[in-house]
Design a protein around this motif. Sequence first.
Motif, mmCIF file in Angstrom:
data_model
loop_
_atom_site.group_PDB
_atom_site.id
_atom_site.type_symbol
_atom_site.label_atom_id
_atom_site.label_comp_id
_atom_site.label_asym_id
_atom_site.label_seq_id
_atom_site.Cartn_x
_atom_site.Cartn_y
_atom_site.Cartn_z
ATOM 1 N N PHE A 148 0.858 -1.189 0.000
ATOM 2 C CA PHE A 148 0.000 0.000 0.000
ATOM 3 C C PHE A 148 0.895 1.240 0.000
ATOM 4 N N ILE A 149 0.633 2.155 -0.932
ATOM 5 C CA ILE A 149 1.515 3.315 -1.122
ATOM 6 C C ILE A 149 0.683 4.571 -1.355
ATOM 7 N N VAL A 150 1.118 5.663 -0.733
ATOM 8 C CA VAL A 150 0.590 6.994 -1.030
ATOM 9 C C VAL A 150 1.785 7.882 -1.362
ATOM 10 N N ALA A 151 1.688 8.644 -2.450
ATOM 11 C CA ALA A 151 2.772 9.535 -2.867
ATOM 12 C C ALA A 151 2.192 10.875 -3.286
ATOM 13 N N ASP A 152 2.907 11.949 -2.968
ATOM 14 C CA ASP A 152 2.474 13.317 -3.262
ATOM 15 C C ASP A 152 3.579 13.993 -4.063
ATOM 16 N N GLY A 153 3.350 14.162 -5.366
ATOM 17 C CA GLY A 153 4.390 14.678 -6.252
ATOM 18 C C GLY A 153 4.358 16.181 -6.432
ATOM 19 N N PHE A 154 5.455 16.697 -6.931
ATOM 20 C CA PHE A 154 5.539 18.105 -7.299
ATOM 21 C C PHE A 154 6.368 18.208 -8.571
ATOM 22 N N GLY A 155 5.937 19.070 -9.469
ATOM 23 C CA GLY A 155 6.623 19.229 -10.741
ATOM 24 C C GLY A 155 5.763 20.001 -11.709
ATOM 25 N N PRO A 156 6.295 20.321 -12.883
ATOM 26 C CA PRO A 156 5.537 21.107 -13.860
ATOM 27 C C PRO A 156 4.338 20.347 -14.391
#
Length: 368
Positions: A148-156
């Motif tokens: 189980f994975i949660v990820a919060d990305g940032f980028g253009p």
Amino acid sequence: MEQLSIGEFARMSGLTPKALRLYDDLGLLAPTRVDPFNGYRWYAPEQLDQARLVARLRLIGMPLARIRAVAALPPGAAAAEITAFWRQAEADTASRRSVVAALVDDLRTKETTMATTGPTLTARSAARLGQGTRPAQQDALHAGQSLFIVADGFGPHGSAVPAGLAVSAFTALDTPWDETDGDPSAALLAAVAEAERTLTAEASALTDPDHFGTTLTAALLVGSTVLSAHIGDSRLWLVRDDRAGQLTRDHTVVAALIEEGRLTEDEARSHEDRSLLNRAIVPAGTRGHADANTGISAGPDLATTAVRPGDRLILTGDGVHAVLEPGHLAALMVAQGDPDDVGQAIADAVEQAGAPDNYALIVVDLAA
């Protein structure tokens, strides 16, 4: 002389009235006038710069007595004093490295391996992924059989979503784990390294690779144990006996200061840099990478937690726990119901709070 009420001054300085009262009590920022009848505080507009300075000095962990001295100095002298403080802070950290290394080596020699092959628990899960009011979705998740994975990305916007790329590096681990498969902690570390390589390759085509990365929290169920890999400010929670406890620590500048008692929860909630990460998965060679000497490292926190039937695991991105008041979120987490009911209740609460950010959450109930 023009004066600002504490409410006006709070709005203009980006602080809360509670933080301003704290700074007054600590002797860091006294109001120009206090009403003798109701105790109401008033400030001068000229104090705004000092209020912002105090908040930023608190953020770097400067002791209160030293903040008082710096706040009274002219700009050039204050800059020199801050530089001197930070040089010493870096030297102190360097001198502690050998102590840390020796301590870790000593403890590892005494380590007893936690069994990960006890009674195998089964997992029922439900996930919610929302865009909120953001122009694009940059969160990602995976809710499988044992991973189980949660990820919060940032980028253009318009580029590949770094959170999704990172999650993809882990999905091969979502199979029943056998003793012959090796060390699951090592497998999680290898997946983090693979995620970094993937982001590094993707960032080579970007005009601004320095702002491209993701937080990630992964929980792998092996037998009666949950192994986690965590980096950033997404969170893993354990609900047991009607209580919710956070298993991970946020990798933000303010979180460390709160833990050390150098910053209050209220100061952190109002601080303009409250979401500033100091660890994330980012492309190698960019400003956010440890090799660039910024302090951000792709090395995750690894943890092992024994679990039992009836436990509930919850993973949240900061679009959930940064939006909902802690007591409210805890009540939703411990509520009766299956994972789908609980996940929907949390998602509804985020939407009712305005959903100012992307949000991701997974609810996992464990059974024999």
